[in-house]
Design a protein around this motif. Structure first.
Motif, short mmCIF file in Angstrom:
data_model
loop_
_atom_site.label_atom_id
_atom_site.label_comp_id
_atom_site.label_asym_id
_atom_site.label_seq_id
_atom_site.Cartn_x
_atom_site.Cartn_y
_atom_site.Cartn_z
N SER A 84 8.05 -9.90 -11.46
CA SER A 84 6.86 -9.41 -12.16
C SER A 84 5.64 -9.44 -11.26
N ALA A 85 5.55 -10.46 -10.41
CA ALA A 85 4.42 -10.54 -9.48
C ALA A 85 4.44 -9.37 -8.49
N ILE A 86 5.64 -8.97 -8.05
CA ILE A 86 5.75 -7.81 -7.15
C ILE A 86 5.20 -6.57 -7.83
N TYR A 87 5.57 -6.35 -9.09
CA TYR A 87 5.10 -5.15 -9.80
C TYR A 87 3.58 -5.16 -9.95
N LEU A 88 3.03 -6.32 -10.33
CA LEU A 88 1.59 -6.38 -10.58
C LEU A 88 0.80 -6.21 -9.28
N ILE A 89 1.29 -6.81 -8.19
CA ILE A 89 0.62 -6.63 -6.90
C ILE A 89 0.67 -5.18 -6.47
N ALA A 90 1.84 -4.55 -6.63
CA ALA A 90 1.97 -3.14 -6.28
C ALA A 90 1.07 -2.27 -7.14
N GLY A 91 0.98 -2.59 -8.43
CA GLY A 91 0.10 -1.82 -9.32
C GLY A 91 -1.35 -1.97 -8.96
N LEU A 92 -1.77 -3.19 -8.60
CA LEU A 92 -3.17 -3.42 -8.22
C LEU A 92 -3.52 -2.69 -6.94
N ILE A 93 -2.64 -2.77 -5.95
CA ILE A 93 -2.90 -2.07 -4.68
C ILE A 93 -2.93 -0.56 -4.91
N THR A 94 -2.05 -0.05 -5.77
CA THR A 94 -2.05 1.38 -6.08
C THR A 94 -3.37 1.79 -6.73
N LEU A 95 -3.90 0.96 -7.62
CA LEU A 95 -5.18 1.27 -8.26
C LEU A 95 -6.32 1.27 -7.24
N LEU A 96 -6.23 0.44 -6.23
CA LEU A 96 -7.28 0.38 -5.21
C LEU A 96 -7.19 1.55 -4.23
N ILE A 97 -5.99 2.09 -4.05
CA ILE A 97 -5.78 3.12 -3.05
C ILE A 97 -5.79 4.53 -3.64
N ALA A 98 -5.15 4.71 -4.79
CA ALA A 98 -4.82 6.05 -5.28
C ALA A 98 -6.00 6.94 -5.71
N GLU A 239 8.97 13.52 -1.46
CA GLU A 239 8.14 14.53 -0.78
C GLU A 239 7.26 15.29 -1.77
N GLY A 240 7.79 15.61 -2.95
CA GLY A 240 7.06 16.44 -3.89
C GLY A 240 5.97 15.70 -4.64
N ALA A 241 6.17 14.42 -4.92
CA ALA A 241 5.16 13.66 -5.65
C ALA A 241 3.94 13.43 -4.77
N GLN A 242 2.80 13.21 -5.41
CA GLN A 242 1.61 12.87 -4.65
C GLN A 242 1.83 11.53 -3.94
N THR A 243 1.36 11.44 -2.73
CA THR A 243 1.73 10.32 -1.86
C THR A 243 1.42 8.95 -2.45
N PRO A 244 0.24 8.71 -3.06
CA PRO A 244 0.03 7.37 -3.66
C PRO A 244 1.04 7.05 -4.76
N ILE A 245 1.43 8.07 -5.54
CA ILE A 245 2.44 7.86 -6.58
C ILE A 245 3.79 7.56 -5.94
N THR A 246 4.09 8.24 -4.84
CA THR A 246 5.33 7.96 -4.12
C THR A 246 5.36 6.52 -3.64
N GLY A 247 4.22 6.05 -3.12
CA GLY A 247 4.14 4.67 -2.66
C GLY A 247 4.40 3.67 -3.77
N PHE A 248 3.85 3.94 -4.95
CA PHE A 248 4.07 3.06 -6.10
C PHE A 248 5.53 3.08 -6.53
N MET A 249 6.11 4.28 -6.56
CA MET A 249 7.52 4.41 -6.97
C MET A 249 8.44 3.74 -5.95
N ALA A 250 8.12 3.87 -4.65
CA ALA A 250 8.97 3.31 -3.61
C ALA A 250 8.86 1.79 -3.52
#
Length: 480
Positions: A84-98, A239-250
């Motif tokens: 869960s910590a991995i998901y929340l950290i990834a979500g927070l970083i995505t919010l700061l970047i995307a 490739e098709g998704a927007q890059t910040p969304i790709t980063g979150f998904m990956a």
């Protein structure tokens, strides 16, 4: 029979309740503020929601503590907390970047923020569920949110195509998983995780139901984890998704699927029957790491290269799980998620909504943008396992644990992982070679009007510091 949740039950799912509550609140707030000003309040609300969920996640480790809740439908353990910590950290970083990059594409819709929060809550239910129905509901929550996020660039044909491809294949995989749950229930009479898998030890048709059910269930999980032969969606969607969304998904998306694999194999009965399933998943892992690395060798587009490399990394992690290295696999997963976030953040920066970032396009990047080239090299060399970067230590810890076993199959997996690491080194090293050792300036490297983005620069700097020296204080023993 009715069941009234206790206060401890509600506290155990408080991070998910916070995320869902803030997501619903943001859906209301967007109608109460002017359209041209809606982005910032929703962003602030989402960041506060994730930070509150982080605090709630920390709080439940002390009160009510680890254990089973909601009649053994929810499990709180060190493993589920770290996932869960991995998901929340990834979500927070995505919010700061995307947001800045989505704005460049004119796709920063207000729905992005609640979708991200719902997706995070689905991931947490997926790996905190101790009942197969709860696990399936968590999977569907995160999947539906991801389908929409991937297709948010409504004017982009490639974005819509990737969303449709992910949706169609994801629907089939969900069907396989649900059918697997039905067979597991038929073989055991329960959807509780432990009870459903104990059906593998039974005799007669009950055991056959359980075996078929687990096989179908793992097909659905393998799709989300992008393991061969369920990987075909990965390069096109990345490739098709927007890059910040790709980063979150990956990062978070991949972590949730592989985290579920860890949980499943922690509950597969020990013995001859359990070993058969480990050999099956280990074989898939070996094929995945080999196929992913071989196809990645000829990729020019960096997003497609990372897509195929994600298939190979999923193979490394599942190979470790099959060999009993669950702790090391979790450590690998944590580090790999942060590496993906950093890599896609830099690719987003270089794209600027206009360019396709290719290997030739970043030629002589060090001459035009030295700090960006340095960060990109640190990240990709860490992917390759170059010492002393964190990617080297994640592979070392994983391979050391695999080497402790005397089983022939585990030795084969160990040899395959080492050989594939050598193959991967070639295409990861190309990034540094192109950035530092080419005189001709590539199309992307030659763009001189790249804006200054302090938040992104600071985040990438912190991540690169962690990749360089993080292994000194953060090792597998710190996780569980």
């Amino acid at each position: 029979m009715s069941y009234t949740p206790s206060s401890n039950d509600l506290i155990a799912i408080s991070p998910m309740l916070v995320l869902c509550g803030v997501a619903l609140l943001s859906l209301v707030v967007q109608f109460l503020i002017p359209k041209e000003e809606e982005g910032k309040p929703l962003w602030i609300l989402s960041v506060l929601g994730i930070l509150t969920a982080m605090y709630a996640l920390y709080h439940i480790t002390n009160s009510p503590g680890y254990g089973k809740f909601f009649g053994s439908q929810i499990s709180v353990s060190p493993l589920t907390v770290w996932l869960s910590a991995i998901y929340l950290i990834a979500g927070l970083i995505t919010l700061l970047i995307a947001p800045p990059f989505l704005s460049q594409h004119k796709t920063l819709f207000p729905e992005f923020f609640p979708l991200l929060l719902f997706c995070l809550s689905g991931m947490m239910f997926l790996t905190s569920g101790y009942d197969l129905i709860v696990i399936f509901v968590g999977l569907e929550i995160l999947s539906l949110a991801l389908y929409v996020m991937i297709g948010m660039a409504r004017t982009s044909v490639s974005s819509l195509e990737s969303a449709m491809k992910y949706f169609l294949l994801g629907s089939f995989s969900s069907g396989f998983m649900l059918l697997g749950i039905a067979f597991l229930y038929g073989g055991s009479g329960t959807t509780n995780l432990d009870g459903a898998l104990r059906g593998l030890f039974l005799k007669g048709y009950e055991a056959n139901f359980s075996k078929l059910g687990l096989g179908l269930f793992l097909v659905g999980v393998s799709f989300k984890a992008a393991l061969v032969p369920f990987h075909s969606w990965t390069p096109d969607v990345y490739e098709g998704a927007q890059t910040p969304i790709t980063g979150f998904m990956a990062s978070a998306g991949k972590a949730s699927a592989l985290g579920l694999v860890i949980i499943i194999f922690n509950h597969v009965p020990v013995g001859e029957i359990g070993d058969v399933w480990k050999v099956l998943m280990g074989s898939i892992a070996l094929i995945s790491m080999t196929w992913g690395n071989i196809v990645a060798l000829k990729q020019e587009n960096l997003k497609r290269m990372l897509a195929y490399s994600s298939i190979s990394h999923a193979g490394y992690i599942v190979a470790g799980i099959a060999c009993g290295a669950s702790l090391e696999a979790l450590y690998y997963l944590f580090s790999y998620s942060l590496l993906n976030l950093a890599a896609f953040a830099i690719i987003s920066y270089l794209e600027q909504g206009k360019h396709e970032v290719t290997v030739n396009g970043i030629s002589h990047l060090s001459g035009e943008h030295p700090l960006t080239a340095l960060a990109l090299s640190v990240i990709f060399l860490s992917f390759a396992g170059f010492p002393p970067l964190i990617g080297f230590w994640t592979k070392l810890f994983l391979l050391q644990k695999m080497a402790e076993s005397d089983l022939l199959f585990n030795r084969i997996l160990l040899f395959g992982a080492v050989a594939n690491s050598c193959i991967a080194f070639y295409y990861y090293m190309k990034i540094t070679i192109q950035s530092y050792m080419k005189q001709e300036t590539g199309a992307v490297a030659g763009v001189r009007d790249l804006p200054t983005m302090p938040t992104l620069g600071f985040l990438v700097f912190l991540l690169c510091v962690f990749f360089t020296v993080g292994w000194l204080f953060f090792q597998p023993g710190a996780l569980l």
